[in-house]
Scaffold this active site. Structure first.
Site, PDB file in Angstrom:
ATOM      1  N   LYS A 111      11.294 -39.156  -8.514  1.00 21.93           N
ATOM      2  CA  LYS A 111      11.596 -37.931  -8.725  1.00 21.93           C
ATOM      3  C   LYS A 111      12.152 -37.546 -10.161  1.00 21.93           C
ATOM      4  CE  LYS A 111      10.984 -36.077  -4.060  1.00 21.93           C
ATOM      5  NZ  LYS A 111      11.373 -35.361  -2.797  1.00 21.93           N
ATOM      6  N   LYS A 193       0.738 -41.867  -2.139  1.00 26.12           N
ATOM      7  CA  LYS A 193       0.807 -41.227  -0.717  1.00 26.12           C
ATOM      8  C   LYS A 193       0.782 -39.610  -0.929  1.00 26.12           C
ATOM      9  CE  LYS A 193       5.454 -39.476  -0.689  1.00 26.12           C
ATOM     10  NZ  LYS A 193       6.511 -38.943   0.311  1.00 26.12           N
ATOM     11  N   LYS A 196       3.820 -33.061  -0.672  1.00 27.28           N
ATOM     12  CA  LYS A 196       3.754 -31.757  -0.962  1.00 27.28           C
ATOM     13  C   LYS A 196       3.946 -31.285  -2.410  1.00 27.28           C
ATOM     14  CE  LYS A 196       6.636 -30.382   3.062  1.00 27.28           C
ATOM     15  NZ  LYS A 196       7.931 -31.319   2.978  1.00 27.28           N
TER      16      LYS A 196
HETATM   17  P1  ADP Z   1       7.332 -34.612   1.232  1.00 22.00           P
HETATM   18  O1  ADP Z   1       7.507 -35.986   1.294  1.00 22.00           O
HETATM   19  O2  ADP Z   1       5.888 -34.302   1.683  1.00 22.00           O
HETATM   20  O3  ADP Z   1       7.945 -33.759   0.185  1.00 22.00           O
HETATM   21  P2  ADP Z   1       9.352 -34.362   3.266  1.00 22.00           P
HETATM   22  O4  ADP Z   1      10.225 -35.102   2.387  1.00 22.00           O
HETATM   23  O5  ADP Z   1       9.734 -32.919   3.977  1.00 22.00           O
HETATM   24  O6  ADP Z   1       7.902 -34.122   2.774  1.00 22.00           O
HETATM   25  O7  ADP Z   1       9.077 -35.376   4.692  1.00 22.00           O
HETATM   26  C1  ADP Z   1       8.835 -34.767   5.994  1.00 22.00           C
HETATM   27  C2  ADP Z   1       8.621 -36.065   6.561  1.00 22.00           C
HETATM   28  O8  ADP Z   1       7.036 -36.367   6.540  1.00 22.00           O
HETATM   29  C3  ADP Z   1       9.400 -37.338   6.398  1.00 22.00           C
HETATM   30  O9  ADP Z   1       9.557 -37.778   7.625  1.00 22.00           O
HETATM   31  C4  ADP Z   1       8.455 -38.129   5.522  1.00 22.00           C
HETATM   32  O10 ADP Z   1       8.606 -39.511   5.743  1.00 22.00           O
HETATM   33  C5  ADP Z   1       6.957 -37.804   6.143  1.00 22.00           C
HETATM   34  N1  ADP Z   1       6.000 -37.956   5.034  1.00 22.00           N
HETATM   35  C6  ADP Z   1       5.759 -37.386   3.863  1.00 22.00           C
HETATM   36  N2  ADP Z   1       4.738 -37.799   3.231  1.00 22.00           N
HETATM   37  C7  ADP Z   1       4.191 -38.678   4.082  1.00 22.00           C
HETATM   38  C8  ADP Z   1       3.054 -39.220   4.038  1.00 22.00           C
HETATM   39  N3  ADP Z   1       2.201 -39.282   2.988  1.00 22.00           N
HETATM   40  N4  ADP Z   1       2.395 -40.130   5.174  1.00 22.00           N
HETATM   41  C9  ADP Z   1       3.391 -40.291   6.345  1.00 22.00           C
HETATM   42  N5  ADP Z   1       4.312 -39.665   6.395  1.00 22.00           N
HETATM   43  C10 ADP Z   1       4.895 -38.767   5.288  1.00 22.00           C
END
Ligand code: ADP
Ligand code: NA
Length: 325
Positions: A111, A193, A196
């Protein structure tokens, strides 16, 4: 009863990766555990946000928690900033954490795009706030996606250090990743992966995407030139990712899906996947629309914060006492 904690950031609409990696597990766990699910809005501040938008998105995520089937009678749903113990506990834990261990966090490296000098301090220390989130609830299990493994390990390290130096206060948490879906890949770039924060809108499908958009996104999803529906992460990451999504939404095993589409090619496979996805998400979307602006979400969060404050403050006073303040 087993204690569970997890959370999601209100930084964009929850996508299939978040859902299959984490949120679906929240729902599966709510009957047999004492669970706390948080909207971690203070984590979202590690990157500059529009204040009004952050407020709205916080309520969006809470409404999604409810729309996917979390029941406030079975799970405590709350917003992180409504429980001040999180920030105080984070400070106490910062004082026993090391710059070195935070520097090793892969997510920070990604990041901050390798330029630590100009990265925000909050972005650097946020895994400690995450540790505080988890430890305050004495969580035994933390349902998250695979990308959170390193942060949960750090949480354990910090908890162990605290227990050793100040006496047994914390339960050591364990990560809980789903057997299928722990790492959903980007639709347009299946070696990365789903995220968001991705720039391209073709990266992910949000739980609230309308059917037309879901169709477009899945049609554009990267596959390969073989035209054979076969699960092979190494050589067929795109198709394998779509199989994972199809399998979890339909309840049909990946093996069976391979057999079903033998000789049929990607056209039919994608057509059916589009239908399965739209059908699965429809009731979630309807429920979301029903409750989002009804006042119900705010009500649930108020009750949730009350309960969360009680539990969190109990742990916080143990921490303060142990540390002599
Ligand atoms: P992001 O990583 O999309 O910004 P968050 O940090 O809010 O979202 O993560 C929320 C949950 O979603 C966490 O438990 C994270 O491990 C899971 N997560 C995020 N991206 C993925 C993905 N591509 N596949 C599986 N789980 C994910
Ligand atoms: Na429960």
């Amino acid at each position: 009863m087993v204690r569970v904690f997890s959370g999601a950031q209100p930084t964009g609409i929850i996508h299939l990766g978040n859902y299959l990696g984490a949120l679906k597990q929240y729902v599966d766990l709510q009957n047999e555990t004492d669970c706390y699910y948080c909207v971690v809005n203070m984590h979202a501040l590690t990157i500059p946000r529009d204040p009004q938008e952050l407020k709205e998105k916080t309520l969006d995520v809470a409404a999604i928690y409810l729309a996917i089937g979390l029941d406030p009678k079975k799970a405590t749903l709350f917003v992180q900033s409504q429980v001040p113990a999180h920030t105080e506990a984070a400070w106490l834990l910062q004082c026993i954490s090391r710059v070195g261990e935070l520097s090793r966090m892969v997510q920070f490296k990604e990041k901050s795009k390798g330029s630590a000098e100009s990265a925000g301090v909050g972005l650097f220390t946020y895994p400690i706030l995450q540790a505080a989130d988890i430890l305050l609830y004495q969580a035994e299990k933390v349902p998250v996606g695979e990308d959170q493994r390193q942060h949960i390990e750090l949480t354990r390290d910090i908890a162990e250090r605290f227990n050793r130096d100040y006496g047994e206060v914390f339960t050591l948490p364990e990560i809980l990743v789903p057997k299928v879906g722990a790492k959903i890949m980007a639709l347009d770039e299946p070696t990365k992966k789903m995220s968001k924060s991705a720039e391209s809108k073709w990266n992910s499908i949000a739980l609230l995407d309308d059917p037309k958009l879901i169709e477009k996104k899945l049609k554009r999803a990267v596959t390969d030139s073989e035209n054979q529906v076969r699960y092979d992460l190494e050589t067929k990451p795109g198709v394998s990712n779509l199989l994972t999504i199809y399998s979890t939404f339909s309840g049909i095993s990946i093996r069976e899906l391979e057999r079903k589409y033998e000789g049929l090619g990607y056209g039919q496979f994608k057509k059916d996947l589009i239908e399965v996805t739209i059908d699965y998400l429809r009731p979630i979307q309807e429920r979301f629309q029903e409750i989002r602006h009804s006042g119900y979400v705010e009500e649930v969060l108020k009750d949730g914060a009350e309960k969360a404050n009680q539990v969190a403050n109990e742990t916080l006073s143990k921490m303060r006492q142990a540390m002599g303040i």
